[in-house]
Design an enzyme around this catalytic site. Structure first.
Site, PDB file in Angstrom:
ATOM      1  N   ASP A  46       0.851  -1.194   0.000  1.00 13.40           N
ATOM      2  CA  ASP A  46       0.000   0.000   0.000  1.00 13.40           C
ATOM      3  C   ASP A  46       0.886   1.242   0.000  1.00 13.40           C
ATOM      4  O   ASP A  46       1.537   1.545   0.995  1.00 13.40           O
ATOM      5  CB  ASP A  46      -0.904  -0.010   1.242  1.00 13.40           C
ATOM      6  CG  ASP A  46      -1.893   1.142   1.213  1.00 13.40           C
ATOM      7  OD1 ASP A  46      -2.969   0.978   0.610  1.00 13.40           O
ATOM      8  OD2 ASP A  46      -1.576   2.218   1.767  1.00 13.40           O
ATOM      9  N   TYR A  51       3.285   9.634  -0.365  1.00 18.35           N
ATOM     10  CA  TYR A  51       4.359   9.064   0.465  1.00 18.35           C
ATOM     11  C   TYR A  51       5.746   9.306  -0.133  1.00 18.35           C
ATOM     12  O   TYR A  51       6.751   9.107   0.536  1.00 18.35           O
ATOM     13  CB  TYR A  51       4.149   7.555   0.697  1.00 18.35           C
ATOM     14  CG  TYR A  51       2.812   7.171   1.310  1.00 18.35           C
ATOM     15  CD1 TYR A  51       1.989   8.123   1.914  1.00 18.35           C
ATOM     16  CD2 TYR A  51       2.368   5.853   1.285  1.00 18.35           C
ATOM     17  CE1 TYR A  51       0.761   7.775   2.448  1.00 18.35           C
ATOM     18  CE2 TYR A  51       1.141   5.493   1.835  1.00 18.35           C
ATOM     19  CZ  TYR A  51       0.338   6.466   2.400  1.00 18.35           C
ATOM     20  OH  TYR A  51      -0.874   6.107   2.933  1.00 18.35           O
ATOM     21  N   LYS A  76      -2.361   5.842  -4.516  1.00 21.14           N
ATOM     22  CA  LYS A  76      -3.467   6.780  -4.256  1.00 21.14           C
ATOM     23  C   LYS A  76      -3.176   8.133  -4.890  1.00 21.14           C
ATOM     24  O   LYS A  76      -2.022   8.579  -4.921  1.00 21.14           O
ATOM     25  CB  LYS A  76      -3.652   6.971  -2.735  1.00 21.14           C
ATOM     26  CG  LYS A  76      -3.633   5.690  -1.937  1.00 21.14           C
ATOM     27  CD  LYS A  76      -3.937   5.912  -0.467  1.00 21.14           C
ATOM     28  CE  LYS A  76      -3.625   4.672   0.348  1.00 21.14           C
ATOM     29  NZ  LYS A  76      -2.198   4.523   0.716  1.00 21.14           N
ATOM     30  N   HIS A 109      -7.279   9.494  -2.361  1.00 21.17           N
ATOM     31  CA  HIS A 109      -6.679   9.441  -1.017  1.00 21.17           C
ATOM     32  C   HIS A 109      -7.575  10.080   0.056  1.00 21.17           C
ATOM     33  O   HIS A 109      -7.769   9.528   1.127  1.00 21.17           O
ATOM     34  CB  HIS A 109      -5.309  10.127  -1.048  1.00 21.17           C
ATOM     35  CG  HIS A 109      -4.356   9.637  -0.004  1.00 21.17           C
ATOM     36  ND1 HIS A 109      -3.000   9.586  -0.202  1.00 21.17           N
ATOM     37  CD2 HIS A 109      -4.556   9.180   1.243  1.00 21.17           C
ATOM     38  CE1 HIS A 109      -2.414   9.107   0.889  1.00 21.17           C
ATOM     39  NE2 HIS A 109      -3.344   8.862   1.786  1.00 21.17           N
ATOM     40  N   LYS A 232       2.601  -0.853   8.978  1.00 21.87           N
ATOM     41  CA  LYS A 232       3.929  -0.418   8.529  1.00 21.87           C
ATOM     42  C   LYS A 232       4.943  -0.714   9.627  1.00 21.87           C
ATOM     43  O   LYS A 232       4.686  -0.493  10.810  1.00 21.87           O
ATOM     44  CB  LYS A 232       3.885   1.085   8.232  1.00 21.87           C
ATOM     45  CG  LYS A 232       5.259   1.743   8.043  1.00 21.87           C
ATOM     46  CD  LYS A 232       5.789   2.365   9.319  1.00 21.87           C
ATOM     47  CE  LYS A 232       7.154   3.007   9.127  1.00 21.87           C
ATOM     48  NZ  LYS A 232       7.737   3.464  10.405  1.00 21.87           N
ATOM     49  N   SER A 233       6.109  -1.184   9.233  1.00 22.33           N
ATOM     50  CA  SER A 233       7.240  -1.243  10.156  1.00 22.33           C
ATOM     51  C   SER A 233       8.523  -1.237   9.341  1.00 22.33           C
ATOM     52  O   SER A 233       8.568  -1.811   8.255  1.00 22.33           O
ATOM     53  CB  SER A 233       7.191  -2.505  11.022  1.00 22.33           C
ATOM     54  OG  SER A 233       8.338  -2.529  11.855  1.00 22.33           O
ATOM     55  N   VAL A 234       9.554  -0.583   9.899  1.00 20.47           N
ATOM     56  CA  VAL A 234      10.875  -0.675   9.265  1.00 20.47           C
ATOM     57  C   VAL A 234      11.768  -1.619  10.078  1.00 20.47           C
ATOM     58  O   VAL A 234      12.957  -1.723   9.808  1.00 20.47           O
ATOM     59  CB  VAL A 234      11.539   0.718   9.139  1.00 20.47           C
ATOM     60  CG1 VAL A 234      10.762   1.589   8.162  1.00 20.47           C
ATOM     61  CG2 VAL A 234      11.677   1.403  10.497  1.00 20.47           C
ATOM     62  N   ARG A 238       9.613  -6.967  13.638  1.00 21.53           N
ATOM     63  CA  ARG A 238       8.177  -6.608  13.648  1.00 21.53           C
ATOM     64  C   ARG A 238       7.512  -6.937  12.314  1.00 21.53           C
ATOM     65  O   ARG A 238       6.351  -7.342  12.273  1.00 21.53           O
ATOM     66  CB  ARG A 238       8.005  -5.120  13.938  1.00 21.53           C
ATOM     67  CG  ARG A 238       8.339  -4.737  15.368  1.00 21.53           C
ATOM     68  CD  ARG A 238       8.289  -3.231  15.504  1.00 21.53           C
ATOM     69  NE  ARG A 238       8.405  -2.793  16.879  1.00 21.53           N
ATOM     70  CZ  ARG A 238       8.509  -1.514  17.236  1.00 21.53           C
ATOM     71  NH1 ARG A 238       8.523  -0.567  16.298  1.00 21.53           N
ATOM     72  NH2 ARG A 238       8.590  -1.191  18.493  1.00 21.53           N
ATOM     73  N   ASN A 242       4.298  -9.212  12.590  1.00 20.12           N
ATOM     74  CA  ASN A 242       2.964  -8.661  12.314  1.00 20.12           C
ATOM     75  C   ASN A 242       2.128  -9.560  11.419  1.00 20.12           C
ATOM     76  O   ASN A 242       0.918  -9.702  11.629  1.00 20.12           O
ATOM     77  CB  ASN A 242       3.087  -7.264  11.687  1.00 20.12           C
ATOM     78  CG  ASN A 242       3.558  -6.217  12.683  1.00 20.12           C
ATOM     79  OD1 ASN A 242       3.554  -6.454  13.897  1.00 20.12           O
ATOM     80  ND2 ASN A 242       3.967  -5.061  12.194  1.00 20.12           N
TER      81      ASN A 242
HETATM   82  N1  LIG Z   1      -5.301   6.387   3.479  1.00 22.52           N
HETATM   83  C1  LIG Z   1      -4.752   7.123   4.403  1.00 22.52           C
HETATM   84  O1  LIG Z   1      -5.078   8.304   4.583  1.00 22.52           O
HETATM   85  C2  LIG Z   1      -3.683   6.526   5.264  1.00 22.52           C
HETATM   86  C3  LIG Z   1      -3.221   7.233   6.392  1.00 22.52           C
HETATM   87  C4  LIG Z   1      -2.240   6.622   7.173  1.00 22.52           C
HETATM   88  C5  LIG Z   1      -1.744   5.364   6.847  1.00 22.52           C
HETATM   89  N2  LIG Z   1      -2.197   4.722   5.724  1.00 22.52           N
HETATM   90  C6  LIG Z   1      -1.686   3.385   5.320  1.00 22.52           C
HETATM   91  O2  LIG Z   1      -1.739   2.506   6.439  1.00 22.52           O
HETATM   92  C7  LIG Z   1      -0.429   1.983   6.682  1.00 22.52           C
HETATM   93  C8  LIG Z   1      -0.236   1.699   8.155  1.00 22.52           C
HETATM   94  O3  LIG Z   1      -0.532   2.854   8.932  1.00 22.52           O
HETATM   95  P1  LIG Z   1       0.545   3.643   9.812  1.00 22.52           P
HETATM   96  O4  LIG Z   1       1.888   3.462   9.233  1.00 22.52           O
HETATM   97  O5  LIG Z   1       0.038   5.038   9.957  1.00 22.52           O
HETATM   98  O6  LIG Z   1       0.411   3.007  11.255  1.00 22.52           O
HETATM   99  P2  LIG Z   1       0.506   1.541  11.882  1.00 22.52           P
HETATM  100  O7  LIG Z   1       0.810   0.521  10.859  1.00 22.52           O
HETATM  101  O8  LIG Z   1      -0.702   1.386  12.742  1.00 22.52           O
HETATM  102  O9  LIG Z   1       1.745   1.699  12.865  1.00 22.52           O
HETATM  103  C9  LIG Z   1       3.064   1.909  12.410  1.00 22.52           C
HETATM  104  C10 LIG Z   1       3.936   2.237  13.629  1.00 22.52           C
HETATM  105  O10 LIG Z   1       3.894   1.158  14.564  1.00 22.52           O
HETATM  106  C11 LIG Z   1       5.197   0.646  14.801  1.00 22.52           C
HETATM  107  N3  LIG Z   1       5.054  -0.818  14.832  1.00 22.52           N
HETATM  108  C12 LIG Z   1       4.876  -1.643  13.774  1.00 22.52           C
HETATM  109  N4  LIG Z   1       4.774  -2.922  14.178  1.00 22.52           N
HETATM  110  C13 LIG Z   1       4.877  -2.911  15.532  1.00 22.52           C
HETATM  111  C14 LIG Z   1       4.851  -3.922  16.509  1.00 22.52           C
HETATM  112  N5  LIG Z   1       4.709  -5.214  16.175  1.00 22.52           N
HETATM  113  N6  LIG Z   1       4.963  -3.553  17.809  1.00 22.52           N
HETATM  114  C15 LIG Z   1       5.112  -2.255  18.146  1.00 22.52           C
HETATM  115  N7  LIG Z   1       5.159  -1.247  17.264  1.00 22.52           N
HETATM  116  C16 LIG Z   1       5.043  -1.569  15.950  1.00 22.52           C
HETATM  117  C17 LIG Z   1       6.057   1.130  13.660  1.00 22.52           C
HETATM  118  O11 LIG Z   1       7.370   1.353  14.103  1.00 22.52           O
HETATM  119  P3  LIG Z   1       8.697   0.915  13.266  1.00 22.52           P
HETATM  120  O12 LIG Z   1       8.461   1.227  11.837  1.00 22.52           O
HETATM  121  O13 LIG Z   1       9.763   1.758  13.888  1.00 22.52           O
HETATM  122  O14 LIG Z   1       8.896  -0.567  13.517  1.00 22.52           O
HETATM  123  C18 LIG Z   1       5.386   2.451  13.297  1.00 22.52           C
HETATM  124  O15 LIG Z   1       5.859   3.491  14.138  1.00 22.52           O
HETATM  125  C19 LIG Z   1       0.497   3.070   6.135  1.00 22.52           C
HETATM  126  O16 LIG Z   1       1.808   2.627   5.939  1.00 22.52           O
HETATM  127  C20 LIG Z   1      -0.234   3.434   4.867  1.00 22.52           C
HETATM  128  O17 LIG Z   1       0.016   2.466   3.870  1.00 22.52           O
HETATM  129  C21 LIG Z   1      -3.159   5.288   4.935  1.00 22.52           C
END
Ligand SMILES: NC(=O)c1ccc[n+]([C@@H]2O[C@H](COP(=O)([O-])OP(=O)(O)OC[C@H]3O[C@@H](n4cnc5c(N)ncnc54)[C@H](OP(=O)(O)O)[C@@H]3O)[C@@H](O)[C@H]2O)c1
Length: 275
Positions: A46, A51, A76, A109, A232-234, A238, A242
């Site tokens: 995604d 981005y 998007k 988006h 998302k994770s880098v 994780r 996940n």
């Molecule tokens: N359509 C939209 O408007 C919209 C908006 C936001 C996001 N998105 C999409 O949704 C995806 C995911 O959302 P997001 O990146 O905002 O948030 P998320 O996936 O809920 O959380 C990512 C954060 O959580 C940490 N993390 C990941 N796995 C973990 C684990 N097992 N334990 C603890 N912490 C963990 C990551 O840290 P590290 O990376 O440091 O490991 C990062 O800081 C995005 O990448 C994007 O593709 C879409």
């Protein structure tokens, strides 16, 4: 390597339920991070124009050696790209950066309701789908009135609506609307960006009970609700952890406990006001 089940979209296209989100993955690191994700079994990516890492995604796809038809790629349209023709030319640019001749899913988006162009934009998306340059088209951050306008003024029901959704914001009403109208629910920030939610003592208790991490408990909750997710994770550990949520099942009362974490708190903007 985990094998992820597919969900069938309203036009018959199959989407892997579990994917990888690349929001806030630095462009120059995207290819490496996705390499780790591919090894763990992720096949759904995604991304978004916003981005700034579509080229990195394209490099990762090219380097992976994975056949194109085994990957599912979503991008998007930017908020500054609304409009029928703009949507079409923006996709040209995304495809060039991704190194692809079509995407699997193309999303608006944000509806940017103050601009009042999302219906016109959606008509551009219908043309893109008819031309085969996106196998499915959908929206993101649309509220029920925005979806109702598309239903009243256009001929295509979005295949998905990608919305902020996690235990702090379970989005019951929108999910019910989606179910009723054949729209798949994609959950963005599925673990609420990994902060306070994962430290909640009720989630920590469930993690101990099942021998999983709090993130895995939340991601399994999504899977059992039928949501499409792409955390998302880098962090390599994780990334692997996940996606490993298909070998256990949460009991009904534990699903209900997670449902009680609803506090209405968003991590991102309210779509009615944004853009
Ligand atoms: N359509 C939209 O408007 C919209 C908006 C936001 C996001 N998105 C999409 O949704 C995806 C995911 O959302 P997001 O990146 O905002 O948030 P998320 O996936 O809920 O959380 C990512 C954060 O959580 C940490 N993390 C990941 N796995 C973990 C684990 N097992 N334990 C603890 N912490 C963990 C990551 O840290 P590290 O990376 O440091 O490991 C990062 O800081 C995005 O990448 C994007 O593709 C879409």
């Amino acid at each position: 390597m985990v094998t992820v089940p597919d969900i069938s979209l309203n036009n018959g296209i199959a989407i892997p339920q579990f994917g990888f989100g690349v929001f806030q993955v630095e462009p120059e690191k995207t290819a490496d991070v996705l390499g780790t994700a591919f090894e763990a079994g992720y096949r759904h990516i995604d991304t978004a124009q916003m981005y700034g890492n579509e080229e990195g995604v394209g490099r990762a796809i090219a380097a992976s050696g994975i056949p194109r038809d085994e990957l599912f790629v979503t991008t998007k349209l930017n908020n500054d790209g609304h409009g029928h023709d703009n949507a079409i030319t923006a996709l040209d640019e995304s495809l060039r950066k991704l190194g692809l001749d079509r995407v699997d899913l193309y999303l608006i988006h944000w509806p940017c309701p103050a601009e009042n162009r999302y219906v016109e934009t959606w008509k551009g998306f219908e043309k893109i789908a008819a031309d085969g340059r996106a196998r499915a088209i959908g929206v993101s951050n649309f509220q029920i009135p925005h979806l109702e306008r598309l239903a009243a003024e256009t001929g295509t029901v979005p295949a998905v609506n990608q919305i902020e959704l996690h235990p702090h914001l379970p989005q019951e009403e929108l999910r019910a609307y989606h179910r009723e109208h054949g729209i798949a629910t994609e959950a963005w920030s599925p673990i609420a960006q990994g902060g306070e939610l994962l430290a909640d003592e009720r989630l920590v208790g469930l993690a101990q009970k099942y021998g999983k991490s709090p993130a895995q408990i939340v991601l399994r909750w999504h899977v059992q609700l039928g949501n499409i997710v792409f955390p998302k994770s880098v962090t390599p550990a994780r990334i692997t952890e996940n996606i490993d949520v298909y070998g256990f099942e949460l009991a009904d009362d534990d699903m209900a406990t997670i449902g009680e974490l609803d506090n209405g708190r968003r991590t991102g903007p309210n779509p009615d006001d944004f853009g």
